[in-house]
Design an enzyme around this catalytic site. Structure first.
Site, PDB file in Angstrom:
ATOM      1  N   HIS A 168       0.797  -1.292  -0.100  1.00 32.15           N
ATOM      2  CA  HIS A 168       0.083  -0.007   0.020  1.00 32.15           C
ATOM      3  C   HIS A 168       0.975   1.241   0.048  1.00 32.15           C
ATOM      4  O   HIS A 168       0.334   2.361   0.363  1.00 32.15           O
ATOM      5  CB  HIS A 168      -0.894  -0.041   1.276  1.00 32.15           C
TER       6      HIS A 168
ATOM      7  N   HIS B 176      -7.753  -4.384  -0.973  1.00 36.20           N
ATOM      8  CA  HIS B 176      -7.166  -5.903  -1.102  1.00 36.20           C
ATOM      9  C   HIS B 176      -8.022  -6.735  -2.206  1.00 36.20           C
ATOM     10  O   HIS B 176      -7.736  -7.832  -2.293  1.00 36.20           O
ATOM     11  CB  HIS B 176      -7.118  -6.763   0.098  1.00 36.20           C
TER      12      HIS B 176
END
Length: 332
Positions: free
Chosen positions: A60, A219
């Site tokens: 991320h 995700h």
């Protein structure tokens, strides 16, 4: 067909990434020699200051590593790609960040993170470190507030908490401001194409060539609507409608704006989105205090973007403007 990534051995990707980040930002970040997944601010922890520990899965970037530094997080525990860090590096971060007045744990509302950070908090208590937890839950795609995920809004939530800690406020005030920042932050995203994990080199979900999915998680968690691709303005309106219905702003209110790439969406498209955000907010009489556009909370190479509005009052504006100096983000 396998995806393409510039990696070496997939089993070494996190350690090699950390090695590269530390080489690039030695004035901001250091690695605990006894805990290589514990990254600490060179200039952050100090006696009498409430410590701020963040963390979560890799993939991320610049979340979480980019927000470690003076005026923001004191330490970050780093997990594998899209996976929570285990309790031990979290505990070592808490020890490194502790100034004797308590440590705030802040991370996204995901089951694995909750379990492991809670375990680390129990372990820290055995070392007489008082830990309190504030979950980020800014993803308005989920109706049930208790199940909301922490996504790009971490940018504003961590910023407010880090400022409160850096200003040497009390533990109670640091926790209160962290919760307030979370309650005043609203994010909605859209995915256009999947990402892939280094270990598999396979897309982690499927979207048709002319499809998009509104509300998908960082995700690849399911969104709220899958349908045909639309124009930049139409997609922006969909996301803003959901955000504004939740936020309930009044004419004359003030916000900070984040237009965030999920990894593969370029700045050209993000600025198209930001253009429409400003048009909509101007029409509603909502003042834009500051705007950030770029990669702040990504999902590997996922195509798509998210919009975050941070609903400001005087106190949150003060926290937003408080100086911070991190590896991948500076303010003030």
């Amino acid at each position: 067909m396998p995806t393409k990534k510039l990696i070496n051995d997939p089993a070494d990707v996190i350690e090699e990434m950390l090695e590269g980040i530390l080489a690039a930002h030695p004035n901001h970040l250091k690695q605990l020699p006894e805990s290589r997944r514990s990254i600490v601010a060179v200039d952050g922890p100090r006696p009498g200051k409430v410590g701020l520990v963040i963390g979560g899965g890799s993939g991320h970037e610049p979340t979480f590593l980019g927000f470690v530094g003076k005026g923001l997080a004191d330490a970050a525990a780093i997990g594998n790609v899209f996976a929570s860090p285990p309790p031990d590096p979290i505990l070592e971060c808490a020890k490194a960040a502790s100034g004797g007045t308590g440590v705030l744990f802040m991370y996204g509302n995901y089951a694995g993170d909750v379990m492991n950070f809670d375990m680390a908090a129990e372990m820290a208590a055995m070392d007489d470190i008082d830990v309190r937890t504030v979950l980020s839950t800014d993803d308005v795609a989920i109706e049930d507030k208790a199940r909301r995920r922490g996504v790009a809004g971490n940018f504003f939530i961590f910023k407010a908490a880090g400022a409160a800690c850096d200003k040497m406020l009390s533990f109670d005030d640091c926790e209160r401001i962290a919760r307030k920042a979370n309650d005043h932050t609203f994010t909605m995203g859209v995915a256009l194409a999947p990402c892939s994990l280094p270990q598999t080199l396979k897309p982690n979900f499927e979207l048709g060539p002319d499809e998009m999915e509104v509300g998908m998680g960082i995700h690849g968690e399911p969104g709220v609507f899958r349908g045909p691709m639309q124009t930049a303005d139409a997609v922006t309106d969909q996301l803003l409608d959901r955000i504004l219905a939740e936020m309930q702003p009044a004419r004359g209110d003030k916000v900070a704006v984040l237009v965030n790439s999920l990894g593969a969406t370029p700045l050209m498209e993000l600025y198209l989105i930001n253009r429409r955000v400003k048009q909509r907010l101007d029409d509603l009489g909502i003042a834009i205090h500051r705007t950030w556009v770029g990669n702040y909370c990504t999902s590997m190479e996922m195509a798509g973007m998210s919009i975050t509005l941070h609903h400001l009052d005087g106190e949150l504006t003060e926290m937003l403007e408080h100086p911070c100096d991190c590896a991948m983000f500076r303010a003030g």
